[in-house]
Design a protein around this motif. Sequence first.
Motif, mmCIF file in Angstrom:
data_model
loop_
_atom_site.group_PDB
_atom_site.id
_atom_site.type_symbol
_atom_site.label_atom_id
_atom_site.label_comp_id
_atom_site.label_asym_id
_atom_site.label_seq_id
_atom_site.Cartn_x
_atom_site.Cartn_y
_atom_site.Cartn_z
ATOM 1 N N ILE A 167 -14.289 11.221 9.779
ATOM 2 C CA ILE A 167 -12.955 11.247 9.190
ATOM 3 C C ILE A 167 -12.934 12.361 8.153
ATOM 4 C CG2 ILE A 167 -11.180 9.888 8.015
ATOM 5 C CD1 ILE A 167 -12.225 8.716 10.755
ATOM 6 N N ILE A 174 -7.363 -4.384 0.350
ATOM 7 C CA ILE A 174 -7.623 -5.002 1.659
ATOM 8 C C ILE A 174 -9.109 -5.315 1.846
ATOM 9 C CG2 ILE A 174 -7.869 -2.832 2.941
ATOM 10 C CD1 ILE A 174 -6.185 -6.016 4.296
ATOM 11 N N THR A 175 -9.988 -4.475 1.305
ATOM 12 C CA THR A 175 -11.421 -4.731 1.487
ATOM 13 C C THR A 175 -11.802 -6.094 0.922
ATOM 14 O OG1 THR A 175 -11.793 -2.359 1.322
ATOM 15 C CG2 THR A 175 -13.734 -3.768 1.165
ATOM 16 N N THR A 235 0.837 -1.195 0.000
ATOM 17 C CA THR A 235 0.000 0.000 0.000
ATOM 18 C C THR A 235 0.874 1.249 0.000
ATOM 19 O OG1 THR A 235 -1.936 1.042 0.991
ATOM 20 C CG2 THR A 235 -0.275 0.227 2.514
ATOM 21 N N PRO A 246 -14.227 9.270 2.684
ATOM 22 C CA PRO A 246 -15.371 9.932 3.301
ATOM 23 C C PRO A 246 -16.561 9.912 2.334
ATOM 24 C CG PRO A 246 -13.387 11.277 3.516
ATOM 25 C CD PRO A 246 -13.049 10.153 2.585
ATOM 26 N N TRP A 267 -14.922 3.064 8.664
ATOM 27 C CA TRP A 267 -13.570 3.605 8.516
ATOM 28 C C TRP A 267 -12.547 2.558 8.951
ATOM 29 C CZ3 TRP A 267 -9.641 3.949 12.055
ATOM 30 C CH2 TRP A 267 -8.446 4.496 11.537
ATOM 31 N N TRP A 268 -11.573 2.344 8.081
ATOM 32 C CA TRP A 268 -10.453 1.477 8.430
ATOM 33 C C TRP A 268 -9.381 1.594 7.359
ATOM 34 C CZ3 TRP A 268 -9.829 -3.607 5.878
ATOM 35 C CH2 TRP A 268 -10.799 -3.863 4.902
ATOM 36 N N GLN A 269 -8.318 0.791 7.448
ATOM 37 C CA GLN A 269 -7.163 0.920 6.553
ATOM 38 C C GLN A 269 -6.542 -0.446 6.275
ATOM 39 O OE1 GLN A 269 -4.923 3.346 9.527
ATOM 40 N NE2 GLN A 269 -5.032 4.951 7.972
ATOM 41 N N THR A 270 -5.730 -0.510 5.233
ATOM 42 C CA THR A 270 -4.974 -1.726 4.942
ATOM 43 C C THR A 270 -4.250 -2.186 6.201
ATOM 44 O OG1 THR A 270 -4.621 -0.922 2.694
ATOM 45 C CG2 THR A 270 -3.163 -2.687 3.455
ATOM 46 N N GLU A 271 -3.704 -1.223 6.917
ATOM 47 C CA GLU A 271 -2.898 -1.521 8.101
ATOM 48 C C GLU A 271 -3.730 -2.040 9.273
ATOM 49 O OE1 GLU A 271 -2.929 1.214 6.345
ATOM 50 O OE2 GLU A 271 -0.903 1.879 5.835
ATOM 51 N N ARG A 311 -6.932 12.483 4.649
ATOM 52 C CA ARG A 311 -5.532 12.288 5.018
ATOM 53 C C ARG A 311 -4.884 13.619 5.388
ATOM 54 N NH1 ARG A 311 -4.029 6.805 5.252
ATOM 55 N NH2 ARG A 311 -1.938 7.680 5.291
ATOM 56 N N VAL A 322 -17.259 2.195 2.202
ATOM 57 C CA VAL A 322 -15.871 2.090 2.643
ATOM 58 C C VAL A 322 -14.919 2.773 1.675
ATOM 59 C CG1 VAL A 322 -15.542 -0.127 1.445
ATOM 60 C CG2 VAL A 322 -13.993 0.482 3.302
ATOM 61 N N GLY A 323 -13.800 3.234 2.185
ATOM 62 C CA GLY A 323 -12.695 3.638 1.334
ATOM 63 C C GLY A 323 -12.381 5.108 1.356
ATOM 64 N N ASP A 356 -4.837 10.005 9.213
ATOM 65 C CA ASP A 356 -6.113 10.665 8.930
ATOM 66 C C ASP A 356 -6.394 11.781 9.927
ATOM 67 O OD1 ASP A 356 -7.252 9.406 6.643
ATOM 68 O OD2 ASP A 356 -7.615 7.612 7.837
HETATM 69 C C1 WTA Z 1 -9.721 6.409 3.909
HETATM 70 C C2 WTA Z 1 -9.412 0.975 2.786
HETATM 71 C C3 WTA Z 1 -13.432 8.206 5.454
HETATM 72 C C4 WTA Z 1 -8.860 6.934 5.028
HETATM 73 C C5 WTA Z 1 -10.263 0.127 3.734
HETATM 74 C C6 WTA Z 1 -7.910 5.782 5.296
HETATM 75 C C7 WTA Z 1 -12.050 6.489 4.829
HETATM 76 C C8 WTA Z 1 -7.697 5.221 3.921
HETATM 77 C C9 WTA Z 1 -13.052 5.550 5.140
HETATM 78 C C10 WTA Z 1 -7.326 3.759 3.945
HETATM 79 C C11 WTA Z 1 -14.313 6.046 5.612
HETATM 80 C C12 WTA Z 1 -11.282 4.502 4.439
HETATM 81 N N1 WTA Z 1 -14.443 7.368 5.748
HETATM 82 N N2 WTA Z 1 -12.243 7.805 4.993
HETATM 83 N N3 WTA Z 1 -15.328 5.242 5.894
HETATM 84 N N4 WTA Z 1 -12.535 4.325 4.883
HETATM 85 N N5 WTA Z 1 -10.969 5.805 4.393
HETATM 86 O O1 WTA Z 1 -5.715 1.349 3.122
HETATM 87 O O2 WTA Z 1 -8.163 8.069 4.584
HETATM 88 O O3 WTA Z 1 -7.048 1.462 0.985
HETATM 89 O O4 WTA Z 1 -6.708 6.171 5.895
HETATM 90 O O5 WTA Z 1 -8.098 0.912 3.186
HETATM 91 O O6 WTA Z 1 -8.944 5.412 3.246
HETATM 92 O O7 WTA Z 1 -7.290 3.227 2.658
HETATM 93 P P1 WTA Z 1 -6.969 1.698 2.425
#
Ligand code: WTA
Length: 637
Positions: free
Chosen positions: A503, A300-301, A254, A379, A403-407, A506, A376-377, A491
């Motif tokens: 959120i 990751i989703t 990522t 805002p 809200w979540w992240q690859t990490e 970034r 997801v992904g 974030d």
């Molecule tokens: C953003 C995707 C607002 C955020 C699962 C995060 C979001 C990055 C949301 C991670 C949400 C993900 N509302 N922002 N519901 N979900 N983000 O790693 O900035 O591809 O840090 O994971 O996406 O992106 P990643």
Amino acid sequence: MAYPYQIKSLEEYQENYKQSVMDPEGFWANVADHFYWRRKWDKVLEWNFKDPDVKWFTGGKLNITENCLDRHLGTLGNRPAIIWEPNDPEERHRVITYRDLYNKVCQFANVLKNNGVKKGDRICIYMGMIPELAIAVLACARIGAIHSVVFGGFSAQSIADRIQDAQASLVITCDGAFRGNKDIPLKSVIDDALMGCPSVKKVIVCTRTRTPVSMIKGRDLWWEDEIKQVETMGNPPCSAEEMDAEDMLFILYTSGSTGKPKGVVHTCGGYMVYANYTFVNTFQYQPGEVYFCTADVGWITGHSYIIYGPLSAGATTLMFEGVPTYPDAGRLWSIVDKYRVNILYTAPTAIRSLMGYGLGPVNHKDLSSLKKLGSVGEPINEEAWHWFKDHIGKGRCPIVDTWWQTETGGIMITPIAGVTKEKPGYATLPLPGIQPILVDENGKEVTGNNVNGNLCIKFPWPGMLRTTYGDHERCRTTYFATYENLYFTGDGCLRDEDGYYRITGRVDDVLNVSGHRIGTAEVENAINMHAGVVESAVVGYPHDIKGQGIYAYVITERQTHDPELTKKDILQTVSRIIGPIAKPDKIQFVSGLPKTRSGKIMRRILRKIAEGELDNLGDTSTLLDPVVVDEIKKGRL
Ligand code: WTA
């Protein structure tokens, strides 16, 4: 399957949350108890965020595929595990039961073994969205090989970088992939990538598009031929490799704010527990429901919420090969109608793009099966939220803005469908087990409500990343060094008067384009590879459909005679180096960039100009060459 750890009321949520903070180990041990472990753990959690060193369920032995497959066979063997909808609606769909999936995973795991793959080997998977992709992922997990899935939209160069970083020994791919009216020549991209990847000894190619491919003797093998070999061996079973809870399960690359993408590492035990727990709770999955996540397994989703979360819960997961706008903008709604989908999990960018087609494609589709919606992904703006709520959910489905992240491995802050309150634009509250905290630039906690800050997490959770592959120091500096004893998400976030989290995007140099994470530095490096480019600076700007668009300021050696052609050439270069998803939406040629006296590019100014906030640039007097700002303002696209 019953889920005793499924939270069913607001009171239960509050109680669980409290318990998870007071006694995190007891809380997670309770959840983990409902999985199949070959051997129970000795210790639930050992951790420090300084090194960082985080271990969950140490001493525990398991295989995630026994939890996703074997343990369901007795009761759910004939239930659909995967429903697959092809790109072309005229082509026949496939239904793969848990028993079928188990057999296919064992079969392909034996193929991998026949080709010398052993526990701990890294396997690169570059495939389209066909069931064989899920089978390949699970087959790796079955024998303890570490999968690294690369999204089908990445270029040969990006794949090569990832293969080299992981030192992968085998690649699993397809001849091609169908996406909308495109036919993406995956194998030929792999051939280009492998020119610089001596670690790869074998390539297994699954047939999908029948695009002509060149098969290299001694290296390339057809998936179908290899399966036949296993069949002639009488389809022996493939017992699952016993894995330590902290053995690596997968690497997923990522983008960050600097350098090349990093390989986020997830491990077997904690990730399994977390993907399942968050799936079962957030979506309030009920046995028999049909669940459809529109993500790609390359992200990751797709890992957590197409494959591991749903399958570990014995759910029916729908996998879609194509895109929402093919053959028309009603495709997702047709799929919901066709399979009586109960839960739909998608991205704001998809919703916004489909909104643009009006209600025509929605009308006359029977969406009455829908019970829960998810986003997801990135805002989700309120307009898209309400459109989703009213026209897709018909006002009766809760929306979970997750809200979540690859990490993080799984969902962190989200409403629980129908259980906790939702609020448009807000991810609302942390799941039990998650302890968010807002801090200011100096790392001081921002307390109370109605406040803004940088979002951090102050206590470990089972799904969190353990390291970045081959470079633990990078993991430490990126996530654990900004603020002492905290995991920093990158974030920005606000907490409203009710304590709900929103959120805001970034705060680092990472862009979110159509829900895809792209580092500005990565795009700049790609642009700078183009002959004649001296320097570039890339920023994001608000984009109606993509959420963020990519704006590039580029300095060339000489003035170009045909700027349009040069732009196209630069786009082609970015496509080659990273992939089409990273192509700038706008390229402005400039003669200089606003820099501080120490030579640092003032991105804040460039961002403001790209956003069109020309009168609000702040102090420019410290610039090396303030005149250049006027030129850039004038030439704004
Ligand atoms: C953003 C995707 C607002 C955020 C699962 C995060 C979001 C990055 C949301 C991670 C949400 C993900 N509302 N922002 N519901 N979900 N983000 O790693 O900035 O591809 O840090 O994971 O996406 O992106 P990643």
